[in-house]
Design an enzyme around this catalytic site. Structure first.
Site, short mmCIF file in Angstrom:
data_model
loop_
_atom_site.label_atom_id
_atom_site.label_comp_id
_atom_site.label_asym_id
_atom_site.label_seq_id
_atom_site.Cartn_x
_atom_site.Cartn_y
_atom_site.Cartn_z
N ASP A 106 -29.73 140.23 -110.15
CA ASP A 106 -28.39 139.85 -110.60
C ASP A 106 -27.48 141.07 -110.63
OD1 ASP A 106 -29.06 137.25 -110.85
OD2 ASP A 106 -28.95 137.15 -113.03
N GLU A 135 -34.42 138.69 -108.41
CA GLU A 135 -34.75 138.66 -109.83
C GLU A 135 -35.66 137.49 -110.18
OE1 GLU A 135 -32.24 138.42 -114.01
OE2 GLU A 135 -31.53 139.73 -112.40
N TYR A 165 -20.92 133.86 -111.04
CA TYR A 165 -21.79 134.56 -111.99
C TYR A 165 -21.25 134.43 -113.42
CZ TYR A 165 -24.58 138.45 -113.86
OH TYR A 165 -25.46 139.23 -114.59
#
Length: 809
Positions: free
Chosen positions: A103, A7, A330
């Site tokens: 992600d 990403e 995360y």
């Protein structure tokens, strides 16, 4: 050859280091049978309406609703060069598989799928799904790559969210803006599927606060004295009116209030010096469980209360701790639990935190008992794409953290330790005293003797988890240890004046909570279950929603509070249909998107419902009364003239000069052109005369060199360069002595040397013996521009620029 798409560049760099792709190329890493390239976040996006239908370029009610049959994509203009390289890699014949390493969530899936689709790639997809970017997590994820087909439902939900936002946002915004223009206004009324209901929450609260009429009330408090043993003891109690079990919140609040001072004084007089009896003396030991682990929403709320951080600030810091420092998992998660298989990793995480002095004593307490699989910690049913935010096991002492990064990590670490810590234990005491009213004192008609006074005490016996993760406030309230049936004397009763208070303004913490709960406060049990995963936006998007509302002038920050502006209130008042302002409806959509990501909802059904609802919304807007235009104060924002295209007044709006028809008219003048801020005189000349003299100070985007030119308005009312314009000195009064025609020019001649070749787009123009030409003539570019085509070199520059379709600046 496997191609890996990350990403961001930083993630690609980490993947390359860990997976052995150690050859650095311009736009990718290579090695070990891998090529690893990257996006810059959302590289691709849905195209503008004009792509589907040229008539949709004009903002007009009769063109609405705009509903494309199939949505198309484009790459972002500022990423064209990198996009072309990524596309080459995706369509390379030696690539056999593509690994989506964006992600692990809905937005990451959308970033990859858009790039994959626009490139027309057809290679099989594999998915790297990790919740932290530590080396161990990446290696484990790489060794268990999954088929991309497993995430097709998640991709469907991501596409539906993007397409629904396009449909509702663009159509409703155009409809409302066109309606206000019919009424003579010129403001842009921005409407969004999530943004508008969020704004409606705040404007509703602000109206409640402003329209609130405070009422004076009195509470009756009294001291009580008793001598249960040898020593006298005293305590304080508050009068209350006994209510039925199903009393409302308002009835409970008013059960300790009297709204008449005379009535309050009569109660005081009726109990003064009376002998009373303790009719209730409850003692209870209460155990308080640790709070749940953090998801993004609860972390943002706590950081706002504790440190005053905005939701966006907290998200940015948490993202840095995850992505750059790799010490948190995360952050864009909506789960507050772990999965049972993570239990085996906890001792290692505790061992890392034990090396940090402030945490060491708390971990020593945790280690006194074996770790158990508590359902308040481990619950697979409550974990979707990602588990709760926890430390990764990498020591924070190994990286350089800012003060704010330390604060966010500390919140997460302490909450992580708290869930494994013992319960907090309290001793609760509840006393009720019955006081016979004096027979010669008239008490309020809704009361009868005896009158009741209550006292509540709370003492913390064991801090437990609160030692490591203390609550915002804590104080012990002691009451004497007395028994039921004890007699006591009423001492010094008083009526204490107070006023009812309006609801509190929203802070970011309370607004995040309201956005999360949107659509859940329903009486229908079936709908409640359907809305379990509902809310306004997602944890990953709520911060940006708030920032967008502030940036567009609909909200403003006042210290920790968020307040609606007049512009925001005007927008909510102007929207004629409740669906666009309904948190419940938008929450239901989010719930359906969540179900879709789990394979329980059809993409086709969802989009069909969105389109049907949209058509109804647009019809309702068209049939409604026109919104009230924003009133422009002439002294502050006077008209600068009439638009050369549509003859409506021109005014400055921020850094742009537009007419009253706004974007529906092609006329526009930007305050800054090619790095030069236009003076008031230049703006006036453009509006009144359509052109300006030649001036210096423009800067080329390509080579950063400065140049001089005039400006003029083309037939569409847009600014273009005029290299044939007279210099500003030529516009001044004529000198007393005529200037000879052969006089030398006052400025240096402008030449095309150095401009990009308009034919091959790679070379630069040079001066030859008989013509201008491209310096890549040895590579085969045959572009030439004879000197004879123009009377002077300035004309040559102008013609070359026109042949390229735009200026080089």
């Amino acid at each position: 050859m496997r191609l890996v798409i990350a990403e961001k560049p930083s993630v690609a760099r980490d993947l390359a280091r860990i997976l052995g792709a150690n050859q650095r190329k311009k736009t990718y890493y290579e090695g070990g049978g891998l090529r690893i390239t990257w996006c810059f976040g959302h590289m691709c996006e849905l195209v503008d309406p004009v792509h589907y239908n040229p008539a949709w370029k004009r903002w007009a009610l009769e063109q609405l609703p705009m509903i494309p049959e199939n949505f198309a994509l484009r790459y972002k203009k500022d990423q064209g060069e990198h996009w072309r390289e990524v596309k080459k890699l995706l369509t390379s014949k030696d690539v056999t598989e593509v690994v989506n390493a964006c992600d692990a969530g809905r937005e990451g899936e959308l970033i990859f799928r858009f790039v994959y689709q626009l490139s027309k790639c057809s290679h099989p997809i594999l998915r790297l799904w990790v919740s932290s970017l530590t080396e161990a997590a990446i290696k484990a994820g790489w060794n268990s790559l999954r088929s991309g087909n497993q995430y097709n439902s998640l991709a469907d939900a991501a596409r539906c969210r993007a397409e629904a936002d396009w449909l509702v946002g663009l159509n409703a915004t155009r409809a409302m803006t066109c309606m206000v223009r019919k009424a003579g206004g010129d403001q842009l009324l921005t409407v969004g599927r999530v943004q508008t209901p969020t704004l409606a929450l705040i404007t509703k609260r602000d109206f409640e606060i402003e329209n609130f009429v405070p009422q004076t009330f009195w509470k009756i408090e009294s001291h009580f004295s008793a001598k249960p043993q040898e020593e006298e003891c005293t305590w304080k109690g508050t009068w209350f009116k006994k209510l039925p079990a199903k009393a409302s919140k308002e009835e409970k609040e008013n059960s300790v209030r009297r709204f008449s001072l005379a009535e309050a004084n009569s109660i005081c007089e009726a109990v003064q010096d009376q002998v009373a009896t303790v009719t209730q003396a409850k003692n209870k030991r209460k155990e308080e469980n640790p709070p749940l682990l953090y998801d993004l929403n609860s972390l943002q709320q706590r950081a706002n209360v504790r440190f005053g951080f905005s939701a966006q600030q907290t998200l940015d810091i948490a993202q840095a701790l995850y992505e750059r420092h790799k010490i948190l998992t995360y952050p864009r998660t909506d789960a507050r639990y772990l999965t049972p298989d993570q239990a085996s990793t906890i001792p290692k995480l505790l061992a890392t935190l034990k090396t940090i002095p402030p945490y060491k004593p708390h971990i020593a307490v945790i280690e006194q008992k074996p770790l158990t699989k508590n359902k308040r910690i481990y619950n697979a049913a409550e974990v979707g794409d990602h588990h709760a935010i926890i430390p990764t096991g990498k020591s924070p002492l190994s990286v350089n953290l800012t003060i704010d990064e330390k604060r966010i990590f500390d919140l997460v670490a302490r909450r992580f330790l708290a869930v494994f810590s013992p319960k907090a234990i309290f001793h609760l005491r509840d006393l009720v005293v019955s006081v016979p009213a004096k027979s010669d004192v008239e008490i309020p008609k809704d009361l009868k003797s005896p009158l009741l006074f209550q006292s509540k005490g709370k003492v913390r016996l064991e801090a437990g988890w609160q030692a490591v993760d203390p609550p915002a406030k804590h104080s012990d309230t002691n009451l004497p240890d007395i028994q039921k049936g004890l007699s006591c004397i009423v001492k010094d009763p008083k009526a204490i004046e107070g006023k009812t208070r309006p609801p509190n303004s929203y802070t970011e913490a309370s607004l995040l909570g309201a956005m999360e709960r949107a659509g859940k406060d329903l009486e229908d049990k079936e709908l409640q279950r359907a809305m379990r995963n509902a809310g306004l936006g997602t944890p990953a998007t709520r911060a940006s929603i708030i920032e967008n509302l502030i940036r567009r002038g609909y909200l403003q920050r006042e210290k920790k509070s968020l307040r609606s502006t007049q512009r925001g209130r005007n927008l909510i008042e102007a929207i004629p249909i409740s669906e666009l302002k309904s948190a419940e409806m938008t929450g239901l959509w989010e719930s359906r998107l969540s179900s879709m990501s789990e394979g329980k909802e059809s993409r086709e059904n969802f989009m069909q419902d969105i389109k049907s609802n949209l058509s109804t919304m647009i019809l309702s807007i068209k049939d409604s009364a026109a919104p009230v235009p924003e009133q422009l104060i002439q002294n502050d924002n006077p008209s600068l003239g009439s638009c050369p295209i549509c003859s409506t007044p021109i005014r400055k709006r921020g850094k742009v000069y537009r007419c009253a028809n706004g974007q529906s008219c092609s006329f526009v003048i930007f305050e800054t052109v090619a790095g030069r801020t236009l003076s008031n005189r230049m703006i006036k000349n453009l509006i009144e005369k359509g052109s300006t003299p030649k001036v210096k100070g423009f800067k080329s985007k390509r080579n950063k060199k400065t140049f001089e030119a005039g400006l003029k308005l083309n037939k569409e009312g847009r600014v273009v360069f005029d290299f044939n314009a007279a210099s500003s000195t030529q516009n001044k009064a004529a000198p007393s002595k005529p200037v000879e025609p052969s006089a030398a020019p006052t400025s240096e001649p402008v030449t095309p040397v150095g401009l990009k070749c308009p034919q091959c787009k790679k070379g630069s123009l040079i001066r030859g013996r008989a013509a201008w030409g491209c310096n890549r003539y040895r590579e085969g570019c045959r572009y030439v521009f004879p000197f004879s085509k123009a009377e002077n070199e300035a004309d040559a520059v102008q013609q070359i620029l026109q042949s390229r379709g735009h200026s080089d600046s």
